[in-house]
Scaffold this motif. Structure first.
Motif, PDB file in Angstrom:
ATOM      1  N   TYR A  44       0.828  -1.202   0.000  1.00  0.00           N
ATOM      2  CA  TYR A  44       0.000   0.000   0.000  1.00  0.00           C
ATOM      3  C   TYR A  44       0.865   1.257   0.000  1.00  0.00           C
TER       4      TYR A  44
ATOM      5  N   ARG B 171      -8.109  -0.461  -4.003  1.00  0.00           N
ATOM      6  CA  ARG B 171      -6.850  -0.823  -4.654  1.00  0.00           C
ATOM      7  C   ARG B 171      -6.966  -0.829  -6.173  1.00  0.00           C
TER       8      ARG B 171
ATOM      9  N   TYR C   4      -1.851  -0.004  -5.762  1.00  0.00           N
ATOM     10  CA  TYR C   4      -1.623  -1.238  -5.012  1.00  0.00           C
ATOM     11  C   TYR C   4      -0.491  -1.991  -5.697  1.00  0.00           C
TER      12      TYR C   4
END
Length: 317
Positions: free
Chosen positions: A97, A121, A201
């Motif tokens: 992340y 994401r 992501y």
């Protein structure tokens, strides 16, 4: 009374990092968040790691707390119980992340008076999502949205920002990766203000392995959804069981009825008795649904009162 918050420096911000064998990545996660949020405190909750995760996190400047009960849900329960802060940022320790968006997620939480911001994401890297994970996430998110309402486009994200009110009004039940589902349903049940925040992501760095089992944990999450339906939508659950039992009862009674209409006899007497019992159970299931709906309403009102009585920010002199 809400204190006057001029900037992030006026807030106590807790970065919560649940970890299990993340020695390869935890140092970067800790340093990245301390760089973008210098005023924060990073808490790494080590869940019986065998690779030195705790020592590496402590050396990077994190407050390390051991949690002996295995499973992410157990770790989150301990985190939410132990830590007192104005804002909580929960992020996985696998360095997938983007830490740089955390200040913007917190700003969104504050500006719109939200209770939760979910990082949705997005990735162009094939390695970021293992086979079946993207479809499984979409399927589970869709199921929860149909049953409880839509709170997020990415129910299984491991990157979220919470208000103090959210954390201190959340009675964690699950023990494993089902915790993400429970968080989503909790926000929906109390009609909390939540929004999504799109973010990159990435794939896990070389040498880091995922702890999520595609099929095993997927089944656990589905089972958690079923349990949550029973707990939060008892009428739907027990009425559905009752309807299924009634259909089965009528199906097996139909030949008995045909024989009786043609001959006036009941040669399949055990089948007739079984059908009668199934109808009885169907009725009892419907009654259980009615009773438990009242119980659930009372429990939901209690949680709502707990939420309303929890201050949004810590008191300041």
């Amino acid at each position: 009374m809400t204190p006057n918050i001029q900037s992030l420096n006026d807030l106590s911000i807790a970065i919560l990092v649940p970890c299990y064998n993340e020695a390869t990545t935890v140092q970067k996660v800790v340093t990245d968040f301390k760089r973008v949020l210098p005023e924060c405190t990073v808490y790494v909750y080590d869940n019986n790691s065998k690779d030195g995760t705790a020592a590496i996190a402590a050396a990077a400047g994190a407050v390390v707390v051991p949690e002996l009960l295995q499973g992410k849900g157990n770790v989150v329960r301990r985190m939410f119980s132990d830590i007192v802060a104005d804002v909580y940022v929960m992020v996985d320790g696998d360095d997938t992340y983007d830490a740089s968006v955390a200040p913007n997620m917190i700003k969104l939480l504050l500006d719109k008076n939200l209770d939760c911001v979910n990082a949705v994401r997005h990735s162009t890297e094939l390695e970021a999502y293992r086979q079946g994970h993207q479809f499984g996430n979409w399927m589970l998110t869709t199921i929860v949205a149909k049953l409880f309402g839509r709170a997020t486009r990415d129910m299984l994200t491991g990157y979220r920002v919470f208000s103090h009110k959210f954390v201190k009004s959340f009675p964690v039940v699950s023990s494993g990766f089902e915790i993400e589902t429970e968080i989503t349903v909790h926000s929906l049940e109390l009609r909390m203000r939540c929004e999504d925040f799109d973010t990159d992501y990435g794939a896990r760095p070389e040498g880091s392995t995922s702890k999520l089992s595609t099929y095993k944990d997927g089944i656990k999450i589905l089972w958690m959804i079923i349990k949550l339906i029973k707990l939060e939508r008892p009428s739907l659950f027990f009425n559905s069981v009752g309807v299924i039992l009634a259909i089965v009862a009528l199906g097996i009674f139909y030949p008995v009825l045909i024989d009786y209409l043609h001959t006036g006899l009941v040669p399949r007497f055990p089948t007739a008795i079984l059908s009668g019992f199934l109808i009885l159970f169907a009725i009892l299931s419907g009654v259980c649904g009615m009773i438990l709906s009242s119980v659930t309403q009372g429990r939901r009102e209690t949680k709502q009162l707990m939420y309303l009585s929890t201050p949004r920010f810590l008191r300041r002199n």
